[in-house]
Write a protein that holds these residues in place. Structure first.
Motif, PDB file in Angstrom:
ATOM      1  N   LEU A  47      30.064  27.121  76.199  1.00  0.00           N
ATOM      2  CA  LEU A  47      30.572  28.526  76.186  1.00  0.00           C
ATOM      3  C   LEU A  47      30.619  29.700  74.762  1.00  0.00           C
ATOM      4  O   LEU A  47      31.383  30.530  75.159  1.00  0.00           O
ATOM      5  CB  LEU A  47      31.976  28.668  76.843  1.00  0.00           C
ATOM      6  CG  LEU A  47      31.135  27.804  78.551  1.00  0.00           C
ATOM      7  CD1 LEU A  47      32.901  27.856  78.935  1.00  0.00           C
ATOM      8  CD2 LEU A  47      30.382  28.481  79.840  1.00  0.00           C
ATOM      9  N   LEU A  48      30.135  28.750  73.682  1.00  0.00           N
ATOM     10  CA  LEU A  48      31.143  29.410  72.731  1.00  0.00           C
ATOM     11  C   LEU A  48      29.888  29.677  72.199  1.00  0.00           C
ATOM     12  O   LEU A  48      29.918  30.989  71.377  1.00  0.00           O
ATOM     13  CB  LEU A  48      31.570  28.183  71.474  1.00  0.00           C
ATOM     14  CG  LEU A  48      32.863  27.949  72.391  1.00  0.00           C
ATOM     15  CD1 LEU A  48      32.746  26.885  70.465  1.00  0.00           C
ATOM     16  CD2 LEU A  48      34.267  29.319  71.815  1.00  0.00           C
ATOM     17  N   SER A  49      28.531  29.946  73.008  1.00  0.00           N
ATOM     18  CA  SER A  49      27.593  30.548  72.445  1.00  0.00           C
ATOM     19  C   SER A  49      27.259  32.214  73.040  1.00  0.00           C
ATOM     20  O   SER A  49      26.917  33.060  72.568  1.00  0.00           O
ATOM     21  CB  SER A  49      26.088  30.164  72.924  1.00  0.00           C
ATOM     22  OG  SER A  49      25.983  29.098  72.563  1.00  0.00           O
ATOM     23  N   VAL A  50      28.287  32.563  73.897  1.00  0.00           N
ATOM     24  CA  VAL A  50      28.095  34.000  74.602  1.00  0.00           C
ATOM     25  C   VAL A  50      28.943  34.686  73.645  1.00  0.00           C
ATOM     26  O   VAL A  50      29.815  33.997  72.484  1.00  0.00           O
ATOM     27  CB  VAL A  50      29.154  33.731  75.729  1.00  0.00           C
ATOM     28  CG1 VAL A  50      29.081  35.463  76.084  1.00  0.00           C
ATOM     29  CG2 VAL A  50      28.708  32.636  76.690  1.00  0.00           C
ATOM     30  N   GLY A  51      27.807  35.576  72.646  1.00  0.00           N
ATOM     31  CA  GLY A  51      28.409  36.861  72.136  1.00  0.00           C
ATOM     32  C   GLY A  51      27.505  36.734  70.769  1.00  0.00           C
ATOM     33  O   GLY A  51      27.328  37.561  70.241  1.00  0.00           O
ATOM     34  N   ALA A 107      38.150  26.995  81.110  1.00  0.00           N
ATOM     35  CA  ALA A 107      36.892  26.563  81.464  1.00  0.00           C
ATOM     36  C   ALA A 107      36.071  25.550  80.385  1.00  0.00           C
ATOM     37  O   ALA A 107      34.795  25.250  81.091  1.00  0.00           O
ATOM     38  CB  ALA A 107      36.543  28.427  81.125  1.00  0.00           C
ATOM     39  N   LEU A 108      36.747  25.760  79.256  1.00  0.00           N
ATOM     40  CA  LEU A 108      36.120  24.915  78.181  1.00  0.00           C
ATOM     41  C   LEU A 108      36.307  23.171  78.198  1.00  0.00           C
ATOM     42  O   LEU A 108      35.223  22.922  77.782  1.00  0.00           O
ATOM     43  CB  LEU A 108      36.998  25.211  76.758  1.00  0.00           C
ATOM     44  CG  LEU A 108      36.152  25.219  75.483  1.00  0.00           C
ATOM     45  CD1 LEU A 108      34.852  26.219  75.688  1.00  0.00           C
ATOM     46  CD2 LEU A 108      36.599  26.200  74.477  1.00  0.00           C
ATOM     47  N   THR A 109      37.375  23.171  78.894  1.00  0.00           N
ATOM     48  CA  THR A 109      37.130  21.714  78.967  1.00  0.00           C
ATOM     49  C   THR A 109      37.329  21.431  80.342  1.00  0.00           C
ATOM     50  O   THR A 109      37.458  20.202  80.585  1.00  0.00           O
ATOM     51  CB  THR A 109      38.814  21.761  78.998  1.00  0.00           C
ATOM     52  OG1 THR A 109      40.012  21.915  79.812  1.00  0.00           O
ATOM     53  CG2 THR A 109      39.553  21.763  77.446  1.00  0.00           C
ATOM     54  N   ILE A 118      35.214  31.518  85.541  1.00  0.00           N
ATOM     55  CA  ILE A 118      36.611  31.964  84.249  1.00  0.00           C
ATOM     56  C   ILE A 118      36.652  32.109  82.864  1.00  0.00           C
ATOM     57  O   ILE A 118      36.716  32.899  82.671  1.00  0.00           O
ATOM     58  CB  ILE A 118      37.291  30.144  84.407  1.00  0.00           C
ATOM     59  CG1 ILE A 118      37.251  30.503  86.416  1.00  0.00           C
ATOM     60  CG2 ILE A 118      38.319  30.442  83.689  1.00  0.00           C
ATOM     61  CD1 ILE A 118      38.129  28.722  86.779  1.00  0.00           C
ATOM     62  N   TRP A 119      35.516  31.570  82.009  1.00  0.00           N
ATOM     63  CA  TRP A 119      35.092  31.746  81.673  1.00  0.00           C
ATOM     64  C   TRP A 119      34.988  33.183  80.604  1.00  0.00           C
ATOM     65  O   TRP A 119      35.805  34.424  79.765  1.00  0.00           O
ATOM     66  CB  TRP A 119      34.029  31.258  80.205  1.00  0.00           C
ATOM     67  CG  TRP A 119      33.619  31.624  78.460  1.00  0.00           C
ATOM     68  CD1 TRP A 119      32.245  32.287  78.688  1.00  0.00           C
ATOM     69  CD2 TRP A 119      34.561  30.765  77.291  1.00  0.00           C
ATOM     70  NE1 TRP A 119      32.444  31.975  76.968  1.00  0.00           N
ATOM     71  CE2 TRP A 119      33.865  31.396  76.648  1.00  0.00           C
ATOM     72  CE3 TRP A 119      35.303  30.640  77.829  1.00  0.00           C
ATOM     73  CZ2 TRP A 119      34.634  31.083  75.625  1.00  0.00           C
ATOM     74  CZ3 TRP A 119      36.501  29.947  76.269  1.00  0.00           C
ATOM     75  CH2 TRP A 119      35.431  30.677  75.383  1.00  0.00           C
ATOM     76  N   PRO A 155      34.345  36.040  75.981  1.00  0.00           N
ATOM     77  CA  PRO A 155      33.216  36.542  75.243  1.00  0.00           C
ATOM     78  C   PRO A 155      32.815  37.571  74.498  1.00  0.00           C
ATOM     79  O   PRO A 155      32.764  37.738  74.055  1.00  0.00           O
ATOM     80  CB  PRO A 155      32.655  36.276  76.898  1.00  0.00           C
ATOM     81  CG  PRO A 155      32.946  35.417  77.898  1.00  0.00           C
ATOM     82  CD  PRO A 155      34.772  36.002  77.145  1.00  0.00           C
ATOM     83  N   ASP A 156      34.323  38.544  75.635  1.00  0.00           N
ATOM     84  CA  ASP A 156      34.214  39.898  75.026  1.00  0.00           C
ATOM     85  C   ASP A 156      34.907  39.968  73.511  1.00  0.00           C
ATOM     86  O   ASP A 156      34.749  40.585  72.818  1.00  0.00           O
ATOM     87  CB  ASP A 156      34.942  40.873  75.425  1.00  0.00           C
ATOM     88  CG  ASP A 156      34.683  41.129  76.746  1.00  0.00           C
ATOM     89  OD1 ASP A 156      33.638  41.052  77.305  1.00  0.00           O
ATOM     90  OD2 ASP A 156      35.572  40.880  77.642  1.00  0.00           O
ATOM     91  N   LEU A 157      35.668  38.915  72.873  1.00  0.00           N
ATOM     92  CA  LEU A 157      36.300  38.923  72.128  1.00  0.00           C
ATOM     93  C   LEU A 157      34.794  38.394  70.594  1.00  0.00           C
ATOM     94  O   LEU A 157      35.057  38.897  69.690  1.00  0.00           O
ATOM     95  CB  LEU A 157      37.073  37.588  71.905  1.00  0.00           C
ATOM     96  CG  LEU A 157      38.566  37.697  70.552  1.00  0.00           C
ATOM     97  CD1 LEU A 157      38.220  39.085  69.394  1.00  0.00           C
ATOM     98  CD2 LEU A 157      39.161  36.506  70.349  1.00  0.00           C
TER      99      LEU A 157
END
Length: 669
Positions: free
Chosen positions: A7-11, A330-332, A365-366, A372-374
């Motif tokens: 999920l950290l790849s979003v952005g 969401a991350l966990t 949820i993420w 993602p916006d941040l």
């Protein structure tokens, strides 16, 4: 570790143009290296290393308990990494170095205060003691000394005989975990039986903490700096936070949704007001705690924008709403960490977003968590800020190196004397080059001195005007109200004048340094033509890029005039008579205004002007090396033919250089 760290790849899409441009530029530098001599190859290798080592710095500041550490943990993909509970609490500036190289493969480094810094705190009470002394606030000084004594006693009790030995030192580890971090960065509650006794053992004397980790989901290197806030007891951390922000590309201001309805902490507002609009992102955390988030979020946004405008901050500053708790779920992959209120708020938001009435998916949820916006907002600012500046500097230097390679090749090709013009007004090449360098060294010294004198004159004028207005206002108050009540003059006007003076300096520096650099480049280019005549064809030496002027963060630091409450009532009560009020206040406000000017001069203006001279000096030094090499080459015919025989045909070489220069120019356009 997080289960769903993808999920950290979003952005990341915001970084794609920048990383693609870096890849293309690296290819062009490799092509240049193939036709370069050893000296130019070394310079090109330095440019490649500069791009490989590119690291964007993001600093998080904010209100106490707003959730800064929770956000940093999510961004690091380690929800439990830094302590984010109310007890223990973060007390040390902590930097996460993501995807950065370390020579000794260290994973954690904790640096302690220097002996001098500790002595300043113990004897003088740090910045707060400095302000109290300046204002003559004896009662406050007594209170500060009492608190310092208690802190010192606790520190010595925790560390025993090691206390004096660790000041000025650092501890390094090849690992880190939550317990190790808490030992250095947290202040625990001694009365809480659930707190590990090792927690906070070194926290009082720890100046900074650095952790090193790899996160493959991020395509660049990042420095994430988690600050403890700017309202610490002795204002020591405020200075460290300001130091962190000075080198930061992005400032993320974390607010709690429930607190964002009120005016943001003024110390925080003073600091972020100095940033450029595009450097600031406001993240309003904990929307999961709102009773009616769908309707309350727009109301909170409006109030925040009003507060920004009232403090002369652009109302169009990015404001992102979200929830670190939702992001962690969401991350966990563990929605059970949410309580019923948080779950209900999520469901309300989920329906309002048009996702339907099915059970919320982790991806959605993420998305609703705001992370993602941040990430997208951070990456946009990194790409358009530090990333663009790096690409511009590297392309610029690469174009100049390509021109130097071409000039060197021409010099090697020329026959013995027939094609060499050397129209140097009867002086040797060494003398001609030295004359140009000496001339511009002198011009740079004159320019920087002039810029410094002008900005200091304007800053001093701002001080005098502010002191006069404040004193006149005080006298008017005394004439109307006598010595009853308490009066205070807002120093916001002083900061406005100082900021205007600083930005006037920045504009003048960019204009005048730019003109000086252009003139230097033109004179250097003329030397090439004088040495090699019309053999160069299309040839240009570009002026150095004018250094960036960082925001004047020193203007935002706390001064005695900002302090409220009993401080001023006591100050007021100790004065008797109009003259005593006016004279003492004039001395105090003049001293405080002068302290800001001194900070701006020493920590900002001096560094900018030194950089102006350093950039020009480096440019002239590099050009001198090439010109002297050309001069020597043109004078030495021995083995030239053998040298040329081992090279690619000149036409092919010129074609390569021409193509690369064209590509570099097109990329810049």
């Amino acid at each position: 570790m997080a289960r769903n760290d993808h999920l950290l790849s979003v952005g990341n899409e915001a970084l794609t143009p920048m990383t693609s441009a870096m890849t293309a530029l690296t290819t062009q530098i490799d092509q240049l290296t193939e036709v370069a001599d050893a000296r130019s190859s070394a310079r090109l290798a330095t440019l490649k290393t500069r791009m490989e080592n590119f690291t964007a710095s993001v600093t998080l500041v904010g209100q106490v308990k707003a959730g800064k550490s929770s956000i940093v943990n999510i961004l690091a993909g380690r929800p439990a990494l830094l302590p984010s509970d109310v007890n223990p609490w973060t007390s040390v500036v902590t930097t996460l170095n993501i995807n950065t190289r370390t020579e000794d493969d260290k994973k954690a480094k904790f640096t302690f205060f220097e002996q001098e810094e500790w002595d300043n705190l113990m004897v003088g009470g740090g910045r707060l003691g400095e302000l109290a002394n300046r204002a003559g606030a004896d009662d406050e000084m007594d209170d500060i000394r009492r608190q310092i004594g208690e802190m010192k006693a606790k520190s010595e009790d925790r560390l025993g005989k090691h206390f004096d030995l660790i000041l000025g030192q650092s501890h390094q580890y090849d690992y880190f975990d939550e317990e190790l971090i808490q030992r250095y960065v947290c202040l625990g509650d001694e009365d809480d039986p659930d707190i590990n006794p090792k927690t906070g053992r070194f926290a009082d004397v720890t100046k900074s903490a650095e952790l090193f980790m790899d996160i493959p989901q991020y395509p660049i290197s990042l420095k994430l700096c988690d600050t403890p806030g700017v309202n610490d007891t002795f204002m020591v951390r405020e200075q460290i936070t300001l130091r962190s922000l000075r080198g930061s590309e992005v400032c993320v201001v974390v607010l709690a949704a429930s607190q964002a309805l009120t005016t943001m902490d003024m110390a925080l507002m003073r600091i972020i007001a100095q940033f450029e609009n595009r450097q600031i992102i406001l993240f309003v955390n904990r929307i999961d705690e709102l009773a009616d988030p769908v309707n309350q979020v727009p109301e909170i946004r409006d109030r925040i924008q009003d507060t920004l405008k009232q403090n002369n901050i652009d109302g169009n500053t990015s404001v992102v709403f979200g929830s670190a708790l939702w992001a962690e779920a969401a991350l966990t992959g563990n929605p059970d960490i949410m309580n019923e209120e948080s779950r209900q708020a999520l469901n309300t938001f989920y329906l309002a977003a048009g996702f339907g009435d099915q059970a919320p998916s982790l991806d959605k949820i993420w998305a609703l968590s705001g992370l993602p916006d941040l990430l997208l907002a951070m990456n946009e600012r990194i790409a358009e800020g530090a990333g663009t500046r790096l690409l511009d500097r590297v392309r610029h230097k690469a174009r100049n190196i390509a021109s130097q390679i071409r000039a060197t090749a021409v010099a090697k090709k020329l026959s013995d004397g027939d094609g060499v013009v050397r129209d140097l007004d009867g002086v040797s090449p060494d003398q001609a080059i030295a004359t140009v360098i000496a001339e511009y060294d002198k011009k740079a010294a004159v320019l920087t001195t002039s810029l410094r004198e002008k900005v200091l004159e304007r800053l001093n004028s701002a001080e005098k005007n502010f002191v006069k207005r404040a004193t006149d206002s005080l006298i008017a108050h005394l004439e109307e109200n006598g010595e009853e009540g308490t009066w205070q003059y807002d120093p916001a006007g002083l900061r406005t004048l100082q900021k205007a003076a600083y930005f006037s300096f920045a504009r003048a520096m960019r204009k005048e340094a730019g003109a000086l650099y252009s003139a230097a480049a033109a004179d250097v280019e003329a030397l090439y033509h004088k040495l090699l005549g019309n053999h160069l064809g299309e040839f240009a030496i570009e002026a150095p890029i004018v250094p960036r002027v960082p925001p004047p963060l020193g203007i935002g630091r706390t001064i005695a005039l900002d302090l409220q409450s009993t401080w001023w009532r006591r100050w007021w009560q100790r004065r008797k008579g109009f003259e005593a009020y006016a004279a003492d206040y004039t001395r105090l406000i003049a001293s405080e205004a002068s302290s800001i000017t001194k900070d701006i001069e020493e920590n900002q203006i001096a560094a900018v002007l030194e950089n102006v001279r350093a950039v020009l000096s480096d440019f002239l030094r590099e050009q001198k090396e090439t010109l002297l090499n050309i001069s020597a080459t043109a004078e030495t015919d021995a083995s030239r033919n053998a040298l040329m025989a081992g090279m690619a045909p000149q036409k092919s070489r010129d074609d390569i250089l021409g193509d690369i220069l064209k590509d570099l120019s097109n990329e810049a356009a």
